[in-house]
Design a protein around this motif. Structure first.
Motif, PDB file in Angstrom:
ATOM      1  N   MET A 150       0.833  -1.203   0.000  1.00  0.00           N
ATOM      2  CA  MET A 150       0.000   0.000   0.000  1.00  0.00           C
ATOM      3  C   MET A 150       0.865   1.250   0.000  1.00  0.00           C
ATOM      4  SD  MET A 150      -3.007   1.411  -0.025  1.00  0.00           S
ATOM      5  CE  MET A 150      -4.279   0.312   0.531  1.00  0.00           C
ATOM      6  N   LEU A 151       1.973   1.223   0.737  1.00  0.00           N
ATOM      7  CA  LEU A 151       2.904   2.354   0.761  1.00  0.00           C
ATOM      8  C   LEU A 151       3.436   2.635  -0.640  1.00  0.00           C
ATOM      9  CD1 LEU A 151       4.725   4.411   2.295  1.00  0.00           C
ATOM     10  CD2 LEU A 151       6.372   2.561   2.491  1.00  0.00           C
ATOM     11  N   VAL A 161       0.699   4.204  -2.757  1.00  0.00           N
ATOM     12  CA  VAL A 161       0.442   5.603  -2.406  1.00  0.00           C
ATOM     13  C   VAL A 161       1.571   6.499  -2.900  1.00  0.00           C
ATOM     14  CG1 VAL A 161       0.328   7.189  -0.446  1.00  0.00           C
ATOM     15  CG2 VAL A 161      -1.117   5.176  -0.494  1.00  0.00           C
ATOM     16  N   VAL A 188      -5.813   6.569  -4.273  1.00  0.00           N
ATOM     17  CA  VAL A 188      -6.595   6.644  -3.039  1.00  0.00           C
ATOM     18  C   VAL A 188      -7.126   8.071  -2.856  1.00  0.00           C
ATOM     19  CG1 VAL A 188      -5.567   4.696  -1.821  1.00  0.00           C
ATOM     20  CG2 VAL A 188      -4.410   6.880  -1.784  1.00  0.00           C
ATOM     21  N   THR A 203      -8.848   9.061   0.735  1.00  0.00           N
ATOM     22  CA  THR A 203      -7.880   9.177   1.824  1.00  0.00           C
ATOM     23  C   THR A 203      -6.995  10.397   1.632  1.00  0.00           C
ATOM     24  OG1 THR A 203      -7.869   6.772   1.970  1.00  0.00           O
ATOM     25  CG2 THR A 203      -6.128   7.929   3.115  1.00  0.00           C
ATOM     26  N   SER A 204      -6.532  10.611   0.425  1.00  0.00           N
ATOM     27  CA  SER A 204      -5.642  11.748   0.199  1.00  0.00           C
ATOM     28  C   SER A 204      -6.378  13.072   0.382  1.00  0.00           C
ATOM     29  CB  SER A 204      -4.994  11.667  -1.177  1.00  0.00           C
ATOM     30  OG  SER A 204      -5.956  11.713  -2.191  1.00  0.00           O
ATOM     31  N   MET A 255       0.979  10.550   4.171  1.00  0.00           N
ATOM     32  CA  MET A 255       0.338   9.482   3.406  1.00  0.00           C
ATOM     33  C   MET A 255       1.133   8.182   3.494  1.00  0.00           C
ATOM     34  SD  MET A 255      -2.538  10.301   2.103  1.00  0.00           S
ATOM     35  CE  MET A 255      -2.781   9.075   0.836  1.00  0.00           C
ATOM     36  N   ALA A 269      -0.465   4.957   5.079  1.00  0.00           N
ATOM     37  CA  ALA A 269      -0.634   3.798   4.198  1.00  0.00           C
ATOM     38  C   ALA A 269       0.079   2.567   4.743  1.00  0.00           C
ATOM     39  CB  ALA A 269      -0.108   4.122   2.803  1.00  0.00           C
ATOM     40  N   TRP A 285      -3.150   0.684   6.682  1.00  0.00           N
ATOM     41  CA  TRP A 285      -3.688   0.373   5.363  1.00  0.00           C
ATOM     42  C   TRP A 285      -5.098  -0.221   5.404  1.00  0.00           C
ATOM     43  CZ3 TRP A 285      -4.925  -4.603   4.253  1.00  0.00           C
ATOM     44  CH2 TRP A 285      -4.294  -5.597   4.988  1.00  0.00           C
ATOM     45  N   VAL A 311      -7.291   2.690   5.141  1.00  0.00           N
ATOM     46  CA  VAL A 311      -7.256   3.257   3.783  1.00  0.00           C
ATOM     47  C   VAL A 311      -8.183   2.464   2.869  1.00  0.00           C
ATOM     48  CG1 VAL A 311      -5.803   3.672   1.770  1.00  0.00           C
ATOM     49  CG2 VAL A 311      -4.918   4.163   4.053  1.00  0.00           C
ATOM     50  N   GLU A 359     -11.583   4.046   1.142  1.00  0.00           N
ATOM     51  CA  GLU A 359     -11.760   4.025  -0.303  1.00  0.00           C
ATOM     52  C   GLU A 359     -12.995   3.226  -0.705  1.00  0.00           C
ATOM     53  OE1 GLU A 359     -10.055   5.899  -2.428  1.00  0.00           O
ATOM     54  OE2 GLU A 359      -9.065   6.654  -0.634  1.00  0.00           O
TER      55      GLU A 359
END
Length: 78
Positions: free
Chosen positions: A14-15, A18, A25, A28-29, A56, A60, A64, A67, A71
Protein backbone atom coordinates in the motif's frame (compact mmCIF):
# COMPACT_ATOMS: atom_id res chain seq x y z
CA UNK A 1 4.05 -14.16 13.72
CA UNK A 2 3.02 -15.17 10.20
CA UNK A 3 -0.01 -12.83 10.28
CA UNK A 4 2.20 -9.91 11.34
CA UNK A 5 4.47 -10.54 8.35
CA UNK A 6 1.48 -10.59 6.01
CA UNK A 7 0.15 -7.36 7.57
CA UNK A 8 3.43 -5.53 7.03
CA UNK A 9 3.94 -6.93 3.52
CA UNK A 10 0.50 -5.63 2.57
CA UNK A 11 1.35 -2.35 4.29
CA UNK A 12 4.50 -2.08 2.19
CA UNK A 13 2.46 -2.74 -0.95
CA UNK A 14 0.00 0.00 0.00
CA UNK A 15 2.90 2.35 0.76
CA UNK A 16 4.34 1.78 -2.71
CA UNK A 17 0.93 2.32 -4.29
CA UNK A 18 0.44 5.60 -2.41
CA UNK A 19 3.93 6.86 -3.22
CA UNK A 20 3.38 5.93 -6.86
CA UNK A 21 0.23 8.03 -7.26
CA UNK A 22 -2.12 9.81 -4.86
CA UNK A 23 -4.97 9.39 -7.36
CA UNK A 24 -5.20 5.71 -6.45
CA UNK A 25 -6.60 6.64 -3.04
CA UNK A 26 -8.50 9.90 -3.66
CA UNK A 27 -10.76 9.76 -0.58
CA UNK A 28 -7.88 9.18 1.82
CA UNK A 29 -5.64 11.75 0.20
CA UNK A 30 -8.40 14.38 0.26
CA UNK A 31 -8.66 13.86 4.04
CA UNK A 32 -4.93 13.90 4.80
CA UNK A 33 -3.22 16.12 2.23
CA UNK A 34 -2.72 19.80 2.99
CA UNK A 35 -3.35 21.87 -0.13
CA UNK A 36 -0.73 24.44 -1.11
CA UNK A 37 -1.71 28.08 -1.09
CA UNK A 38 -1.24 30.47 -4.00
CA UNK A 39 1.10 32.80 -2.10
CA UNK A 40 3.54 30.17 -0.85
CA UNK A 41 7.17 30.30 -1.93
CA UNK A 42 8.98 27.49 -3.72
CA UNK A 43 10.54 26.26 -0.48
CA UNK A 44 7.15 26.14 1.25
CA UNK A 45 5.76 24.08 -1.64
CA UNK A 46 8.61 21.58 -1.26
CA UNK A 47 8.05 21.32 2.50
CA UNK A 48 4.32 20.85 1.94
CA UNK A 49 4.97 18.08 -0.61
CA UNK A 50 7.36 16.31 1.79
CA UNK A 51 4.81 16.61 4.61
CA UNK A 52 2.09 15.14 2.40
CA UNK A 53 4.32 12.23 1.35
CA UNK A 54 5.28 11.49 4.94
CA UNK A 55 1.70 11.62 6.23
CA UNK A 56 0.34 9.48 3.41
CA UNK A 57 3.28 7.07 3.63
CA UNK A 58 2.93 6.51 7.37
CA UNK A 59 -0.84 6.23 7.13
CA UNK A 60 -0.63 3.80 4.20
CA UNK A 61 2.02 1.59 5.81
CA UNK A 62 0.61 1.32 9.33
CA UNK A 63 -3.11 1.90 8.79
CA UNK A 64 -3.69 0.37 5.36
CA UNK A 65 -6.93 -1.41 6.46
CA UNK A 66 -8.36 2.04 7.22
CA UNK A 67 -7.26 3.26 3.78
CA UNK A 68 -8.99 0.31 2.13
CA UNK A 69 -12.13 0.92 4.19
CA UNK A 70 -12.19 4.68 3.40
CA UNK A 71 -11.76 4.02 -0.30
CA UNK A 72 -14.42 1.30 -0.34
CA UNK A 73 -16.85 3.55 1.53
CA UNK A 74 -16.11 6.41 -0.86
CA UNK A 75 -16.76 4.23 -3.90
CA UNK A 76 -20.08 2.97 -2.48
CA UNK A 77 -21.30 6.56 -1.99
CA UNK A 78 -21.13 7.25 -5.74
Amino acid sequence: MFLIKIYFILGLAMLLAVLWDFKIVPKTSSLLIKQAGDTESGFALIINAIRNLLVMGVFAFFFWPAVVWLEYRGESEK
